[in-house]
Design an enzyme around this catalytic site. Structure first.
Site, PDB file in Angstrom:
ATOM      1  N   GLY A 103      33.087  51.727  31.114  1.00  0.00           N
ATOM      2  CA  GLY A 103      32.295  52.108  32.204  1.00  0.00           C
ATOM      3  C   GLY A 103      31.027  51.619  32.296  1.00  0.00           C
ATOM      4  N   CYS A 162      35.146  50.506  24.709  1.00  0.00           N
ATOM      5  CA  CYS A 162      33.760  50.718  24.896  1.00  0.00           C
ATOM      6  C   CYS A 162      32.767  51.399  25.121  1.00  0.00           C
ATOM      7  CB  CYS A 162      33.550  49.284  25.743  1.00  0.00           C
ATOM      8  SG  CYS A 162      33.788  48.003  25.689  1.00  0.00           S
ATOM      9  N   TYR A 163      33.040  52.548  26.197  1.00  0.00           N
ATOM     10  CA  TYR A 163      32.246  53.180  26.925  1.00  0.00           C
ATOM     11  C   TYR A 163      33.282  54.996  25.493  1.00  0.00           C
ATOM     12  CZ  TYR A 163      30.094  57.347  28.271  1.00  0.00           C
ATOM     13  OH  TYR A 163      29.204  58.101  29.657  1.00  0.00           O
ATOM     14  N   HIS A 166      36.812  44.334  24.395  1.00  0.00           N
ATOM     15  CA  HIS A 166      37.971  44.599  26.347  1.00  0.00           C
ATOM     16  C   HIS A 166      39.370  44.376  25.661  1.00  0.00           C
ATOM     17  CE1 HIS A 166      35.602  46.929  28.645  1.00  0.00           C
ATOM     18  NE2 HIS A 166      34.521  46.063  28.534  1.00  0.00           N
ATOM     19  N   GLU A 175      42.305  44.595  26.863  1.00  0.00           N
ATOM     20  CA  GLU A 175      43.307  44.587  28.393  1.00  0.00           C
ATOM     21  C   GLU A 175      42.503  42.480  29.012  1.00  0.00           C
ATOM     22  OE1 GLU A 175      39.556  46.907  29.974  1.00  0.00           O
ATOM     23  OE2 GLU A 175      40.217  46.744  28.093  1.00  0.00           O
ATOM     24  N   SER A 217      51.181  39.348  56.906  1.00  0.00           N
ATOM     25  CA  SER A 217      50.090  38.556  56.778  1.00  0.00           C
ATOM     26  C   SER A 217      50.937  36.702  56.026  1.00  0.00           C
ATOM     27  CB  SER A 217      48.706  38.104  55.652  1.00  0.00           C
ATOM     28  OG  SER A 217      49.096  38.031  54.461  1.00  0.00           O
ATOM     29  N   GLY A 218      51.876  36.969  55.648  1.00  0.00           N
ATOM     30  CA  GLY A 218      52.779  36.084  55.046  1.00  0.00           C
ATOM     31  C   GLY A 218      52.968  35.529  53.404  1.00  0.00           C
ATOM     32  N   GLY A 219      51.684  36.303  52.871  1.00  0.00           N
ATOM     33  CA  GLY A 219      50.880  36.732  51.456  1.00  0.00           C
ATOM     34  C   GLY A 219      52.487  36.842  50.561  1.00  0.00           C
ATOM     35  N   VAL A 220      52.458  37.257  49.294  1.00  0.00           N
ATOM     36  CA  VAL A 220      53.219  37.748  48.863  1.00  0.00           C
ATOM     37  C   VAL A 220      53.408  39.590  48.999  1.00  0.00           C
ATOM     38  CG1 VAL A 220      54.212  39.157  46.309  1.00  0.00           C
ATOM     39  CG2 VAL A 220      53.300  35.721  47.005  1.00  0.00           C
ATOM     40  N   ASP A 221      52.225  40.627  48.983  1.00  0.00           N
ATOM     41  CA  ASP A 221      52.140  41.384  49.117  1.00  0.00           C
ATOM     42  C   ASP A 221      52.532  42.324  50.093  1.00  0.00           C
ATOM     43  OD1 ASP A 221      50.727  40.930  47.061  1.00  0.00           O
ATOM     44  OD2 ASP A 221      48.308  40.807  48.194  1.00  0.00           O
ATOM     45  N   SER A 222      52.062  41.205  51.166  1.00  0.00           N
ATOM     46  CA  SER A 222      52.628  42.100  52.851  1.00  0.00           C
ATOM     47  C   SER A 222      54.130  42.007  52.753  1.00  0.00           C
ATOM     48  CB  SER A 222      51.984  41.781  53.715  1.00  0.00           C
ATOM     49  OG  SER A 222      51.439  40.250  54.083  1.00  0.00           O
ATOM     50  N   LYS A 264      49.346  41.731  41.235  1.00  0.00           N
ATOM     51  CA  LYS A 264      49.384  40.140  41.868  1.00  0.00           C
ATOM     52  C   LYS A 264      51.165  40.606  40.807  1.00  0.00           C
ATOM     53  CE  LYS A 264      48.840  38.417  44.557  1.00  0.00           C
ATOM     54  NZ  LYS A 264      48.408  38.725  45.829  1.00  0.00           N
TER      55      LYS A 264
END
Length: 505
Positions: A50, A78-79, A164, A166, A218-223, A361
């Site tokens: 954090g 870390c924190y 980190h 990750e 939008s044509g992107g992967v997500d939408s 993603k």
């Protein structure tokens, strides 16, 4: 079987921990500190990093007795490690210097948490405080190249690491997380994308019911994945594509063709004049993002005023960078177009549906593949919601947008021609808002510069620049300088994220 609970202390990388645990095949869930200890019955608990110092008056805290009472392995990152050291009776000191970047991990014994980990492994640091006094129960199980303790163990169930694991810059971070999860004794619930898909579909059906949903695409992967997911769920949906005048060359025609292939009808709204008019003369990046975000929503509601819900392909990186969750302890990086005030108001009214908001993603691509979406559609490079606006620092004009489109088309074309398009996570051309002196046709020129960017990433939270072959850069530069009017200089961006972001704005 029990899940892995990740407690959010505000690190920009917190959700990456969840994602890494899923990559390792275990089901993980993220919790705000306000939710603790109401986190079900986890099989293991991870305390994230954090931005705060443990010495600050408003430093995040938690009930240690409740944490201990779960009786499961706990890893402080870390924190999280600093807080555990304090809870066990030790102390933490502030430093005048922030340790940021790569360091060398030197395990004291390559067993337990460091089973199979190299003796000199690179890890990624991002902290200003460090442990000072170690309690009697603490055992140093790893140090850095300077001999400073960076990993502790208290008793049999509590571990701490001052780096980190990750992020991809920690080369053996997955191994360390895997070793920690093994201490749970095989009692952790598995994570499979098909199971997650079924859970998402059931959640959509329950939330939506018979309501009308407007899905912005939008044509992107997500939408795209979102639209197909909604279709699979069988809810009433209208997929609407807004051309805001900030798209790449021939983008609209390609989007329409792809959705036709998937059997998802879309409605196209040409709002380019409206967007470009509102953006005229605006130079502040945050102001531009907010204008675009608000206009998106206004455009949708103008088109379908009777819609009862708005569905968005928001991913977790959008959420965590905006720090828009009221419970989030994270520092705000930038406002995403789908995290603006109007969206938050609609969320409060229960009118926003964001089923992908806990995914990254690559997980969305895996979900899309399970839905039967074609490979070439799923592996299109990410394209930001604000479009070319974030690749045009300063004021936005039609002339600048045309220049960016021309440069981008040449660059992407060269990557595809040489088989590098799918080796790169995202690539584009941006306009550098500085004119430079050059020579064209034996005459002085005073024109813009363009910056090419190609990065590799797994999650958009961190990214590294791609060492493209020189001949690709040379051919791209040659074509841009000879074919694109208004450009006399081509640059290649070799910035990592962090500290830079992937986009310019």
């Amino acid at each position: 079987m029990n899940h892995v609970a990740v407690l959010d202390f505000g690190s920009q990388y917190t959700q990456l921990i969840v994602r890494r645990v899923r990559d390792l095949g275990y089901f993980a869930k993220l919790y705000a500190l306000e939710d603790f200890p109401n986190i079900g019955q986890p099989g293991a608990i991870i305390l994230s990093g954090g931005p705060k110092s443990t010495s600050e008056p408003d430093a995040p805290d938690l009930d240690f007795a409740a944490l201990d009472a779960f009786g499961v392995p706990v890893l402080g990152v870390c924190y999280g490690m600093q807080l555990l050291n304090i809870k066990f009776g030790g102390s933490v000191k502030s430093s005048n210097r922030r340790e940021y970047g790569p360091a060398t991990l030197v395990p004291g014994d390559c067993s337990g948490l460091y089973e199979g980990v190299s003796k000199n492994s690179q890890v990624w640091m991002s902290h200003s405080d460090t442990v000072e006094i170690l309690p009697a129960s603490a055992v140093v199980i790893a140090a850095n190249q300077h001999g400073t303790p960076v990993s502790l163990k208290w008793g049999d169930r509590f571990y701490g690491i001052q780096f980190h694991p990750e992020v991809t810059h920690s080369h053996e971070g997955n191994r360390i997380l895997h070793n920690f999860l093994l201490t749970a004794g095989g009692e952790l619930a598995p994570f499979r994308i098909d199971d997650f898909k079924r859970e998402l579909i059931e959640g959509i059906r329950t939330t939506v019911g018979t309501k009308q949903v407007v899905c912005g695409v939008s044509g992107g992967v997500d939408s795209t994945v979102l639209a197909v997911l909604l279709k699979e769920a069988g809810v009433k949906v209208r997929a609407i594509y807004v051309d805001h005048g900030l798209m790449r060359k021939d983008e609209t025609a390609e989007v329409q063709s792809n959705f036709h292939r998937m059997g998802v009808p879309i409605e196209t709204i040409d709002a380019s004049e409206r967007f470009l008019g509102a953006l005229a003369g605006v130079t502040d990046p945050e102001a531009k993002r907010k204008i675009i975000g608000e206009l998106f929503i206004d455009t949708f509601w103008d088109a379908v005023g009777d819609a009862q819900m708005l569905a968005q392909g928001t991913l977790y990186p959008d959420v965590i960078e905006s720090a828009s969750n009221a419970k989030s302890k994270a520092s705000k990086i930038k406002t995403h177009h789908n995290r603006v005030d109007r969206i938050l108001e609609l969320q409060a009214e229960g009118k926003v549906l964001e089923p992908l908001a806990e995914l990254f993603k690559d997980e969305v691509r895996a979900l899309g593949a399970s839905l039967g979406i074609a490979h070439d559609i799923l592996w299109r490079h990410p394209f930001p919601g604000p479009g070319l606006a974030v690749r045009c620092p300063g004021d936005i004009t039609r002339e600048k947008l045309d220049i960016i489109r021309a440069c981008d088309t040449i660059f992407i074309g060269k990557l595809k021609e040489h088989g590098w398009y799918e080796k790169v996570w995202q690539a584009y051309a941006a306009l550098v808002p500085v004119k430079t002196v050059g020579v064209k046709g034996d005459e002085r020129s005073y024109e813009w510069a363009t910056s090419l960017r190609a990065v590799v990433s797994e999650d958009a939270m961190t990214a590294d620049w791609v060492e493209l072959p020189y001949h690709i850069l040379r051919e791209t530069s040659h074509r841009i300088l000879n074919e694109v009017k208004g450009i006399n200089r081509v640059l290649y961006d070799i910035s990592t994220k962090p500290p830079a972001s992937i986009e310019w704005e």
